[in-house]
Design a protein around this motif. Structure first.
Motif, PDB file in Angstrom:
ATOM      1  N   TRP A 124     114.770  21.301  35.544  1.00 34.95           N
ATOM      2  CA  TRP A 124     114.072  22.423  34.929  1.00 34.95           C
ATOM      3  C   TRP A 124     114.729  23.744  35.337  1.00 34.95           C
ATOM      4  O   TRP A 124     114.944  24.614  34.501  1.00 34.95           O
ATOM      5  N   SER A 125     115.091  23.882  36.607  1.00 33.37           N
ATOM      6  CA  SER A 125     115.759  25.106  37.074  1.00 33.37           C
ATOM      7  C   SER A 125     117.111  25.266  36.390  1.00 33.37           C
ATOM      8  O   SER A 125     117.492  26.362  35.984  1.00 33.37           O
ATOM      9  N   TRP A 126     117.832  24.162  36.274  1.00 29.37           N
ATOM     10  CA  TRP A 126     119.136  24.198  35.609  1.00 29.37           C
ATOM     11  C   TRP A 126     118.980  24.596  34.142  1.00 29.37           C
ATOM     12  O   TRP A 126     119.725  25.423  33.628  1.00 29.37           O
ATOM     13  N   PHE A 127     117.984  24.037  33.464  1.00 28.20           N
ATOM     14  CA  PHE A 127     117.754  24.323  32.051  1.00 28.20           C
ATOM     15  C   PHE A 127     117.353  25.785  31.859  1.00 28.20           C
ATOM     16  O   PHE A 127     117.828  26.439  30.920  1.00 28.20           O
ATOM     17  N   LYS A 128     116.488  26.308  32.727  1.00 29.12           N
ATOM     18  CA  LYS A 128     116.093  27.723  32.627  1.00 29.12           C
ATOM     19  C   LYS A 128     117.302  28.619  32.850  1.00 29.12           C
ATOM     20  O   LYS A 128     117.420  29.671  32.211  1.00 29.12           O
ATOM     21  N   GLY A 129     118.219  28.222  33.739  1.00 32.02           N
ATOM     22  CA  GLY A 129     119.432  28.987  33.970  1.00 32.02           C
ATOM     23  C   GLY A 129     120.326  29.024  32.728  1.00 32.02           C
ATOM     24  O   GLY A 129     121.010  30.010  32.470  1.00 32.02           O
ATOM     25  N   LEU A 130     120.316  27.958  31.963  1.00 34.54           N
ATOM     26  CA  LEU A 130     121.110  27.919  30.712  1.00 34.54           C
ATOM     27  C   LEU A 130     120.551  28.880  29.671  1.00 34.54           C
ATOM     28  O   LEU A 130     121.292  29.436  28.859  1.00 34.54           O
ATOM     29  N   LEU A 131     119.233  29.062  29.664  1.00 40.62           N
ATOM     30  CA  LEU A 131     118.587  29.898  28.658  1.00 40.62           C
ATOM     31  C   LEU A 131     118.789  31.388  28.916  1.00 40.62           C
ATOM     32  O   LEU A 131     118.599  32.186  28.022  1.00 40.62           O
ATOM     33  N   LYS A 132     119.139  31.752  30.147  1.00 42.70           N
ATOM     34  CA  LYS A 132     119.303  33.174  30.482  1.00 42.70           C
ATOM     35  C   LYS A 132     120.591  33.735  29.980  1.00 42.70           C
ATOM     36  O   LYS A 132     121.543  33.232  29.716  1.00 42.70           O
TER      37      LYS A 132
END
Length: 132
Positions: A124-132
């Motif tokens: 989830w942290s990795w995915f949120k980092g991709l969205l930024k």
């Protein structure tokens, strides 16, 4: 009517001859005619790419043909084909399952649902980092 007489290549060849000549061929002769014609006849292919490449003083030709296989497969070829098909289906199924599990995990994380307290895979942290 013999099976050879129904073959499109043989039929095409015989149709260009008078009837009295067409009827004189034996099955053995028709078989040899089919082999001789088949060596030259490529038919239509989905991919038919031909070219020439010059390397130093020599020229080399290449041909790439791909299309649906209309030949009758031998037992060994059928077995290899079944193994390859099984592997490809298994690989496809594996990736679909992994994708679905990842999607479910991301939806769970987006909704704030924790299955285990104070434990995260970090996806989830990795995915949120991709969205930024």
């Amino acid at each position: 009517m013999s099976k050879l007489l129904r073959d499109p290549a043989i039929r095409s060849l015989l149709n260009r001859m008078p009837n009295n000549v067409q009827n004189t061929f034996t099955d053995e002769q028709l078989t040899h005619l089919k082999v001789a014609i088949g060596a030259r006849q490529w038919g239509d292919h989905a991919v038919d790419f031909r070219g020439v490449a010059k390397v130093l003083k020599y020229r080399y030709y290449f041909v790439v043909l791909m299309g649906r296989n209309r030949r009758e497969l031998s037992g060994k070829e059928k077995k290899i084909s079944a193994i390859i098909q099984t592997c490809l289906i298994s690989l496809f199924t594996f990736f679909i399952v992994i994708f679905l599990l990842l999607t479910i995990y991301l939806v769970k994380s987006a909704l704030g649902i924790d299955l285990f307290e104070d434990y995260s895979l970090g996806v989830w942290s990795w995915f949120k980092g991709l969205l930024k």
